[in-house]
Write a protein that holds these residues in place. Sequence first.
Motif, PDB file in Angstrom:
ATOM      1  N   ARG A   1      -2.452  -4.649  -3.699  1.00  0.00           N
ATOM      2  CA  ARG A   1      -1.886  -3.409  -4.153  1.00  0.00           C
ATOM      3  C   ARG A   1      -2.612  -2.441  -4.978  1.00  0.00           C
ATOM      4  NH1 ARG A   1       4.092  -2.998  -7.404  1.00  0.00           N
ATOM      5  NH2 ARG A   1       3.944  -0.605  -7.465  1.00  0.00           N
ATOM      6  N   ALA A   2      -3.153  -3.213  -5.945  1.00  0.00           N
ATOM      7  CA  ALA A   2      -4.158  -2.406  -6.996  1.00  0.00           C
ATOM      8  C   ALA A   2      -4.994  -1.796  -6.269  1.00  0.00           C
ATOM      9  CB  ALA A   2      -4.828  -3.392  -7.950  1.00  0.00           C
ATOM     10  N   ILE A   3      -5.656  -1.943  -5.360  1.00  0.00           N
ATOM     11  CA  ILE A   3      -6.760  -1.193  -4.616  1.00  0.00           C
ATOM     12  C   ILE A   3      -6.207  -0.403  -3.675  1.00  0.00           C
ATOM     13  CG2 ILE A   3      -8.664  -1.466  -2.592  1.00  0.00           C
ATOM     14  CD1 ILE A   3      -8.887  -4.464  -3.432  1.00  0.00           C
ATOM     15  N   GLN A   4      -5.158  -0.497  -3.171  1.00  0.00           N
ATOM     16  CA  GLN A   4      -4.267   0.418  -2.422  1.00  0.00           C
ATOM     17  C   GLN A   4      -3.481   1.741  -3.015  1.00  0.00           C
ATOM     18  OE1 GLN A   4      -1.432  -2.168  -0.136  1.00  0.00           O
ATOM     19  NE2 GLN A   4      -2.843  -2.161   1.659  1.00  0.00           N
ATOM     20  N   GLU A   5      -3.116   1.166  -3.968  1.00  0.00           N
ATOM     21  CA  GLU A   5      -2.332   2.243  -4.883  1.00  0.00           C
ATOM     22  C   GLU A   5      -3.075   2.631  -6.058  1.00  0.00           C
ATOM     23  OE1 GLU A   5       0.447   3.458  -3.289  1.00  0.00           O
ATOM     24  OE2 GLU A   5       0.513   1.736  -1.671  1.00  0.00           O
ATOM     25  N   ASN A   6      -3.966   1.938  -6.582  1.00  0.00           N
ATOM     26  CA  ASN A   6      -4.655   2.306  -7.725  1.00  0.00           C
ATOM     27  C   ASN A   6      -3.755   2.243  -9.020  1.00  0.00           C
ATOM     28  OD1 ASN A   6      -6.969   3.486  -6.026  1.00  0.00           O
ATOM     29  ND2 ASN A   6      -7.654   3.908  -8.310  1.00  0.00           N
ATOM     30  N   GLU A   7      -3.076   1.192  -9.048  1.00  0.00           N
ATOM     31  CA  GLU A   7      -1.884   0.976 -10.011  1.00  0.00           C
ATOM     32  C   GLU A   7      -1.731  -0.649 -10.021  1.00  0.00           C
ATOM     33  OE1 GLU A   7       1.441   2.902  -8.871  1.00  0.00           O
ATOM     34  OE2 GLU A   7       2.511   1.319  -7.765  1.00  0.00           O
ATOM     35  N   ILE A   8      -1.602  -1.115 -11.371  1.00  0.00           N
ATOM     36  CA  ILE A   8      -1.350  -2.432 -11.453  1.00  0.00           C
ATOM     37  C   ILE A   8       0.017  -2.690 -12.117  1.00  0.00           C
ATOM     38  CG2 ILE A   8      -3.607  -3.148 -11.707  1.00  0.00           C
ATOM     39  CD1 ILE A   8      -3.271  -3.094 -14.641  1.00  0.00           C
ATOM     40  N   GLU A   9       0.497  -3.846 -12.143  1.00  0.00           N
ATOM     41  CA  GLU A   9       1.799  -3.970 -13.053  1.00  0.00           C
ATOM     42  C   GLU A   9       1.504  -5.197 -13.844  1.00  0.00           C
ATOM     43  OE1 GLU A   9       6.464  -4.868 -11.935  1.00  0.00           O
ATOM     44  OE2 GLU A   9       5.015  -3.955 -10.527  1.00  0.00           O
TER      45      GLU A   9
ATOM     46  N   GLY B   1       5.526  -8.777 -17.155  1.00  0.00           N
ATOM     47  CA  GLY B   1       6.661  -8.389 -17.911  1.00  0.00           C
ATOM     48  C   GLY B   1       6.613  -6.870 -18.258  1.00  0.00           C
ATOM     49  N   ALA B   2       5.639  -6.134 -17.734  1.00  0.00           N
ATOM     50  CA  ALA B   2       5.817  -4.622 -17.724  1.00  0.00           C
ATOM     51  C   ALA B   2       7.094  -4.060 -16.858  1.00  0.00           C
ATOM     52  CB  ALA B   2       4.590  -3.760 -17.227  1.00  0.00           C
ATOM     53  N   LYS B   3       7.817  -3.043 -17.441  1.00  0.00           N
ATOM     54  CA  LYS B   3       8.854  -2.445 -17.005  1.00  0.00           C
ATOM     55  C   LYS B   3       8.416  -1.551 -15.631  1.00  0.00           C
ATOM     56  CE  LYS B   3      11.609  -2.690 -21.121  1.00  0.00           C
ATOM     57  NZ  LYS B   3      12.362  -1.871 -22.162  1.00  0.00           N
ATOM     58  N   ARG B   4       7.371  -1.108 -15.770  1.00  0.00           N
ATOM     59  CA  ARG B   4       6.806  -0.026 -14.571  1.00  0.00           C
ATOM     60  C   ARG B   4       5.501  -0.399 -14.421  1.00  0.00           C
ATOM     61  NH1 ARG B   4       7.861   2.698 -19.129  1.00  0.00           N
ATOM     62  NH2 ARG B   4      10.156   3.314 -18.516  1.00  0.00           N
ATOM     63  N   PRO B   5       4.804   0.168 -13.094  1.00  0.00           N
ATOM     64  CA  PRO B   5       3.317  -0.219 -12.898  1.00  0.00           C
ATOM     65  C   PRO B   5       2.668   0.947 -13.795  1.00  0.00           C
ATOM     66  CG  PRO B   5       4.677   0.148 -10.970  1.00  0.00           C
ATOM     67  CD  PRO B   5       5.570   0.511 -11.867  1.00  0.00           C
TER      68      PRO B   5
END
Length: 523
Positions: free
Chosen positions: A263-271, A274-278
Amino acid sequence: MESNSSRILIVDDDPIQRRLLQEAVKRFGHRVKMAENGVEAVRIMTGPEGADIDLIILDMVMPELDGIGVLTQIRSQKISTPVIVQTAHGGIDAVVSAMNAGAQDFAVKPVSPERLNVSIRNLLKVSALEGEITRFRKQASGTLTFSDIITNSPAMERVINLGTRAASSNIPILIEGESGVGKELIASAIQGSGDRKNKSLVTVNCGAIPDNLVESILFGHEKGAFTGAVDKHVGKFQEAHGGTLFLDEVGELPTDVQVKLLRAIQENEIEPIGAKRPMKVDFRLISATNRRLVDQVKEGAFREDLFYRLNVFPIWIPPLRDRREDIPALSRHFLARFAAEEGKPQVSAIAPDALDLLQAYNWPGNIRQLENTVFRAVVLCDGASLTIDDFPQVSAAVQQAPQVPGHRIPEPPAIIGSEDSQTSTVTPTSAPPETTYADAPTSASQEAFRHAAPFGFMRNLDNDGHVRQLNDVEEELIRTAINHYSGRMTEVAKRLGIGRSTLYRKLKEYGLEEAADGKGAAA
């Protein structure tokens, strides 16, 4: 052998002087390139041949373009090859002019061979050490480039060509190759040659992180996200924001973490845990593995969709045994570094027959093993040059095992080398089908069996010529593994192919707990 030595350019308009210098330099074990005047010297150094010149012996007084003119021109081209200038006039003004123009040493004609040899050795050593220091600084600052990589190998030239092309884009890269071949160095050069140079290169050894901590280390966690999370932790992806993330041994990642990496590679985002949002991250991804990921995909140990995301631009780095041309230059650079670190400036060269020996060895641990071997040799060395006697383990491994009646030794077996130890162990895992044993050994063979096996080989027969019991062989192999991996029991168990609980049970059976404790019994 000539191919193992440094290449020295002799520049002198006097043919007799050129010939005398040529003979002397050849006796010192180096290769020679000749230039009849300053113009020819500049042409050589600024052309493709210049990269192969390790040192220049330069006459000061020549028609058309003198020594100062040569120095001025090559230094203006950022050519840093060390230079020894020589002249018949040894006045202080001449020395100052030569040094100001970029010379490293000065000799008055006629220079004695002994004086010349010392000067050549010292300058080559200093040049190699400066190169090592420059590489360390560039790697730390993110400015290492492919021109800083030591290689004379066509196979590595192909790697560099691929890396140079990939560096100009943001394409995901997968570097494959055996342990110790220099995958992280190539990753550093890719980052330092692209748009993200001067930015951070964050390296993660995926195989060295406990499974229960992988997700937190890679993606981070919020305070209170789980028991023990007393503070917020920034993950490696966030550390690499704007720069490059290098995932070494990516094939060791647990399956559940592979999903989040995809997902990090596809969306360029991580979670973060315990975080509320990516969280959006900007990173360039370079992965590396010493195992074939496609085989792990077939075995179900690695996600197929992630494999295709990582394997967009594959680069395979050949092992050191397939690029033996690099061994002399690498050995000399390691020698310069360790001689300085160990306070042994008198150790400044490697004997030609010792270089031949290093090139004859297969280096299963690749460049890392060569580095550690040279380190050990420098520590052992009592003279001015590393000799065959300073590489006893390599020498023993290269030699064929002795022949004895009734026992035909097969071809030398594969050599198992530790990535981070300073020794290597040679163990034939099984005898090939053609290996034969006599039913009853002769008295001559019994005498031969009493001699210790060559370093790294395990004896299959006892002193009476009979096959050794499995328990004895197993105990010896475990003891060797403990020594070889410095008591790191996780690594010992992994390399022996058994679980840690099984390993500790066998330690107790064979009374090896003390041997393990003596090595630190590291986890």
